[in-house]
Write a protein that holds these residues in place. Structure first.
Motif, PDB file in Angstrom:
ATOM      1  N   SER A 146      -5.301  -8.875  30.372  1.00  0.00           N
ATOM      2  CA  SER A 146      -5.297  -8.891  31.839  1.00  0.00           C
ATOM      3  C   SER A 146      -4.424 -10.016  32.389  1.00  0.00           C
ATOM      4  CB  SER A 146      -6.728  -9.043  32.363  1.00  0.00           C
ATOM      5  OG  SER A 146      -7.142 -10.387  32.211  1.00  0.00           O
ATOM      6  N   LEU A 147      -3.963 -10.926  31.532  1.00  0.00           N
ATOM      7  CA  LEU A 147      -3.176 -12.059  32.028  1.00  0.00           C
ATOM      8  C   LEU A 147      -1.778 -11.620  32.437  1.00  0.00           C
ATOM      9  CD1 LEU A 147      -4.037 -14.957  29.539  1.00  0.00           C
ATOM     10  CD2 LEU A 147      -5.120 -14.390  31.715  1.00  0.00           C
ATOM     11  N   LYS A 148      -1.321 -12.156  33.568  1.00  0.00           N
ATOM     12  CA  LYS A 148       0.031 -11.869  34.054  1.00  0.00           C
ATOM     13  C   LYS A 148       0.781 -13.184  34.225  1.00  0.00           C
ATOM     14  CE  LYS A 148      -1.033  -9.677  37.860  1.00  0.00           C
ATOM     15  NZ  LYS A 148      -2.509  -9.673  37.858  1.00  0.00           N
ATOM     16  N   ALA A 149       2.082 -13.155  33.896  1.00  0.00           N
ATOM     17  CA  ALA A 149       2.903 -14.344  34.091  1.00  0.00           C
ATOM     18  C   ALA A 149       2.750 -14.828  35.524  1.00  0.00           C
ATOM     19  CB  ALA A 149       4.367 -14.039  33.780  1.00  0.00           C
ATOM     20  N   GLY A 150       2.457 -16.113  35.686  1.00  0.00           N
ATOM     21  CA  GLY A 150       2.262 -16.675  37.021  1.00  0.00           C
ATOM     22  C   GLY A 150       0.804 -16.917  37.360  1.00  0.00           C
ATOM     23  N   ASP A 151      -0.124 -16.361  36.550  1.00  0.00           N
ATOM     24  CA  ASP A 151      -1.550 -16.600  36.794  1.00  0.00           C
ATOM     25  C   ASP A 151      -1.913 -18.043  36.448  1.00  0.00           C
ATOM     26  OD1 ASP A 151      -1.889 -13.952  37.387  1.00  0.00           O
ATOM     27  OD2 ASP A 151      -2.988 -13.423  35.551  1.00  0.00           O
ATOM     28  N   THR A 152      -2.737 -18.645  37.283  1.00  0.00           N
ATOM     29  CA  THR A 152      -3.319 -19.939  36.946  1.00  0.00           C
ATOM     30  C   THR A 152      -4.656 -19.667  36.274  1.00  0.00           C
ATOM     31  OG1 THR A 152      -2.247 -21.036  38.784  1.00  0.00           O
ATOM     32  CG2 THR A 152      -4.201 -22.112  37.893  1.00  0.00           C
ATOM     33  N   ILE A 153      -4.882 -20.265  35.114  1.00  0.00           N
ATOM     34  CA  ILE A 153      -6.148 -20.021  34.407  1.00  0.00           C
ATOM     35  C   ILE A 153      -6.761 -21.348  33.960  1.00  0.00           C
ATOM     36  CG2 ILE A 153      -5.558 -17.713  33.566  1.00  0.00           C
ATOM     37  CD1 ILE A 153      -4.967 -19.161  30.835  1.00  0.00           C
ATOM     38  N   TYR A 154      -8.035 -21.294  33.624  1.00  0.00           N
ATOM     39  CA  TYR A 154      -8.745 -22.466  33.118  1.00  0.00           C
ATOM     40  C   TYR A 154      -9.307 -22.099  31.748  1.00  0.00           C
ATOM     41  CZ  TYR A 154      -8.005 -24.283  37.729  1.00  0.00           C
ATOM     42  OH  TYR A 154      -7.398 -24.716  38.879  1.00  0.00           O
ATOM     43  N   LEU A 155      -8.886 -22.847  30.742  1.00  0.00           N
ATOM     44  CA  LEU A 155      -9.241 -22.505  29.368  1.00  0.00           C
ATOM     45  C   LEU A 155     -10.553 -23.165  28.948  1.00  0.00           C
ATOM     46  CD1 LEU A 155      -8.090 -21.078  26.760  1.00  0.00           C
ATOM     47  CD2 LEU A 155      -7.284 -23.338  26.097  1.00  0.00           C
ATOM     48  N   ARG A 156     -11.421 -22.355  28.331  1.00  0.00           N
ATOM     49  CA  ARG A 156     -12.689 -22.851  27.792  1.00  0.00           C
ATOM     50  C   ARG A 156     -12.838 -22.401  26.361  1.00  0.00           C
ATOM     51  NH1 ARG A 156     -17.028 -21.328  32.504  1.00  0.00           N
ATOM     52  NH2 ARG A 156     -16.099 -22.695  34.046  1.00  0.00           N
ATOM     53  N   GLY A 157     -13.308 -23.310  25.518  1.00  0.00           N
ATOM     54  CA  GLY A 157     -13.609 -22.900  24.151  1.00  0.00           C
ATOM     55  C   GLY A 157     -12.957 -23.781  23.119  1.00  0.00           C
ATOM     56  N   SER A 158     -12.675 -23.152  21.967  1.00  0.00           N
ATOM     57  CA  SER A 158     -12.252 -23.911  20.798  1.00  0.00           C
ATOM     58  C   SER A 158     -10.788 -23.588  20.472  1.00  0.00           C
ATOM     59  CB  SER A 158     -13.176 -23.504  19.645  1.00  0.00           C
ATOM     60  OG  SER A 158     -12.745 -24.090  18.467  1.00  0.00           O
ATOM     61  N   ILE A 159      -9.962 -24.615  20.444  1.00  0.00           N
ATOM     62  CA  ILE A 159      -8.537 -24.416  20.142  1.00  0.00           C
ATOM     63  C   ILE A 159      -8.143 -25.345  18.982  1.00  0.00           C
ATOM     64  CG2 ILE A 159      -8.001 -23.764  22.516  1.00  0.00           C
ATOM     65  CD1 ILE A 159      -6.865 -26.567  22.977  1.00  0.00           C
ATOM     66  N   ILE A 160      -6.967 -25.081  18.393  1.00  0.00           N
ATOM     67  CA  ILE A 160      -6.488 -25.993  17.350  1.00  0.00           C
ATOM     68  C   ILE A 160      -5.116 -26.541  17.724  1.00  0.00           C
ATOM     69  CG2 ILE A 160      -7.772 -25.210  15.313  1.00  0.00           C
ATOM     70  CD1 ILE A 160      -5.613 -23.216  14.724  1.00  0.00           C
ATOM     71  N   THR A 161      -4.881 -27.801  17.339  1.00  0.00           N
ATOM     72  CA  THR A 161      -3.573 -28.389  17.608  1.00  0.00           C
ATOM     73  C   THR A 161      -2.688 -28.242  16.378  1.00  0.00           C
ATOM     74  OG1 THR A 161      -4.119 -30.598  16.772  1.00  0.00           O
ATOM     75  CG2 THR A 161      -4.589 -30.161  19.105  1.00  0.00           C
ATOM     76  N   ALA A 162      -1.410 -28.063  16.611  1.00  0.00           N
ATOM     77  CA  ALA A 162      -0.430 -28.097  15.527  1.00  0.00           C
ATOM     78  C   ALA A 162       0.924 -28.350  16.162  1.00  0.00           C
ATOM     79  CB  ALA A 162      -0.417 -26.780  14.749  1.00  0.00           C
ATOM     80  N   ARG A 163       1.684 -29.284  15.587  1.00  0.00           N
ATOM     81  CA  ARG A 163       3.042 -29.490  16.085  1.00  0.00           C
ATOM     82  C   ARG A 163       4.012 -29.412  14.911  1.00  0.00           C
ATOM     83  NH1 ARG A 163       4.307 -34.347  19.287  1.00  0.00           N
ATOM     84  NH2 ARG A 163       6.217 -34.261  18.066  1.00  0.00           N
ATOM     85  N   ASP A 164       5.164 -30.047  15.020  1.00  0.00           N
ATOM     86  CA  ASP A 164       6.263 -29.823  14.079  1.00  0.00           C
ATOM     87  C   ASP A 164       5.863 -29.800  12.594  1.00  0.00           C
ATOM     88  OD1 ASP A 164       8.954 -30.677  16.024  1.00  0.00           O
ATOM     89  OD2 ASP A 164       6.962 -31.358  16.584  1.00  0.00           O
ATOM     90  N   ALA A 165       5.322 -30.925  12.124  1.00  0.00           N
ATOM     91  CA  ALA A 165       5.073 -31.047  10.686  1.00  0.00           C
ATOM     92  C   ALA A 165       3.997 -30.069  10.213  1.00  0.00           C
ATOM     93  CB  ALA A 165       4.681 -32.486  10.350  1.00  0.00           C
ATOM     94  N   ALA A 166       2.954 -29.865  11.027  1.00  0.00           N
ATOM     95  CA  ALA A 166       1.880 -28.934  10.651  1.00  0.00           C
ATOM     96  C   ALA A 166       2.420 -27.500  10.617  1.00  0.00           C
ATOM     97  CB  ALA A 166       0.715 -29.040  11.631  1.00  0.00           C
TER      98      ALA A 166
END
Lengths: 279, 185
Positions: B18-38
């Motif tokens: 249901s998400l459309k480009a331009g929607d403002t949303i508020y994220l709840r829940g469990s996420i994981i981080t990963a950047r370059d080296a990971a």
């Protein structure tokens, strides 16, 4: 001859690293507030609101304004009548950075370019030294985040490219950067000299109070013209569209060779951090 | 006033679609981080067919490397890093079930093509708002590659993290639509 002990340099650098990362200057804050008033895009307005709110939270919770607390770029302006005593001046700068980044809970982002193994304490710093008249030492710590640093460019233009070529290169660098360097940005430009002189001027231009023009009226006019052109691109806050892409353009110039026209563009994000002290 | 649109992590497919480009949303829940080296390590493990230290299916990856926490706080500043540096690795992660990415700045054509194919979204956090975002993070735990320091993988519980849908699952791209709308050249 006036003596300054390296321990004083260490303490000052450590303090400046923390100060610079926790606060953005009133000059930048004023430009962000002005940008919020002028931004035409609703998303852009919302983003600028979040940036202003971020400054408030960072101050309140004593958090760095951005998690990329950068590589520490340290400018030393050393009076020629000063004698540094008690140890190695550059080692003192590195020790100050080591302490500041540890005691200030700043991110350690510096690593070997070949092995990519982190040095663990954000050292070494990048140090620029200038000798000046007098018996004081001016220290400026400018932590540089790489979201914006990565978007910087240098080009050896031909004399035939002229002023139009310079304008085109500055604008194209900003367009290529797009939303990557966290716009609204501040654009530092060095025109002339040699390859490294142009890059150094571009970096040093970023130390000026944000929005302050070059004293040369011709250069000041070019700064204003480039700011307009950049804000007409539509890139906007975070590259998501809008009327404020840059907060300021700072240009420095130096005479160059008859055969050349070096131009360096150093992009700075809105977290335009630098703190200074005079010893 | 517009009601707050909540988006949950790990993703719920109906919400994602249901998400459309331009929607403002508020994220709840469990996420994981990963950047370059990971990303580099995950990519290598996937290529070699070896098990991953984390689950990718239906997950939300946040491109971030936080500052260390000062005593009394659970995390330091934690804003997004530039997503385009992850572009080379992203299609393979999407193939393995990754459904949403949070970062800043535009993505490559290859990434967008892969997002459409696998039905994934790209969410923009405000670059430089590291302190504000840190205040939305309620729990943090290092879960893999701890030797990478700030580049380790962390699992985070977030509450009402403000995000903008930058590229939706149909490939609508706010990094193109937005600037075009405001360009005066």
């Amino acid at each position: 001859m006036k003596e300054i002990h390296v321990s004083k340099i260490i303490d000052t650098i450590a303090r400046l690293c923390i100060e610079a990362c926790y606060n953005v200057g009133d000059d930048v804050k004023a430009l962000l507030e002005k940008a919020r008033q002028h931004e035409a895009s609703p998303h852009g307005k919302n983003i600028l609101d979040q940036l202003l709110e971020n400054l408030r939270i960072a101050h309140e919770l004593k958090l760095p304004i951005c998690q990329d607390t950068g590589m520490a770029v340290v400018f030393l302006e050393i009076g020629q009548d000063v004698h540094i005593v008690g140890g190695d001046l550059y080692e003192a700068v590195h020790e100050g950075v080591r302490r500041g980044y540890t005691e200030g809970y700043l991110r350690k982002s510096v690593l070997s370019p070949i092995t990519r193994i982190n040095t663990g304490d954000n050292t070494p710093a990048v140090i620029h030294t200038e000798m000046v008249p007098g018996d004081k030492v001016k220290i400026t710590v400018a932590p540089k985040g790489f979201g914006s640093e990565n978007m910087s460019q240098l080009k050896m233009l031909k004399p035939s490219d002229g002023l139009e070529g310079i304008k085109e290169f500055i604008l194209q660098t900003v367009i290529d950067a797009g939303g990557n360097p966290c716009p609204p940005i501040i654009v530092g430009v060095g025109i002339g000299g040699t390859m490294e002189k142009a890059a150094y001027m571009a970096k040093k231009a970023l130390l000026r109070p944000a929005g302050q023009h070059n004293p040369d009226p011709l250069v000041a006019q070019l700064e204003e013209e480039m700011l307009q052109a950049i804000n007409n691109t539509g890139i906007g806050p975070q590259g998501l569209g809008g009327t404020v892409t840059a907060l300021a353009v700072h240009i420095e110039t130096y005479p160059t060779h008859i055969a050349g026209l070096p131009v360096a563009v150093n992009i700075q994000c809105h977290a335009a951090r630098h703190s200074e002290a005079l010893l | 006033m517009e009601t707050k649109k909540i988006f949950h992590a790990p993703v719920i497919h109906e919400e994602l679609n249901s998400l459309k480009a331009g929607d403002t949303i508020y994220l709840r829940g469990s996420i994981i981080t990963a950047r370059d080296a990971a990303h580099k390590r995950i990519y290598q493990l996937l290529q070699e067919g070896k098990p991953l230290p984390i689950e990718l299916k239906d997950q939300v990856i946040y491109y971030a490397g936080p500052c260390p926490a000062r005593p009394g706080l659970i995390i330091g500043s934690c804003g997004p890093t530039t997503s385009s540096r992850m572009d080379v690795y992203t299609p393979l992660l999407l193939e393995h079930g990754l459904k949403a990415m949070i970062g800043k700045g535009p993505r490559s054509a290859q990434v967008i093509e892969s997002m459409i194919k696998h039905g994934a979204v790209y969410l923009a956090a405000v670059g430089g708002a590291g302190a504000l975002i840190a205040s939305c993070i309620k729990k943090v735990e290092a879960v893999a590659f701890e030797d990478l320091g700030p580049e380790a993988i962390y699992r985070m519980e977030v509450e009402d993290m403000p995000l903008l849908v930058a590229i939706d699952a149909r490939g609508n791209n706010l990094y193109e639509i937005g600037p075009r709308q405001f360009a005066r050249i």
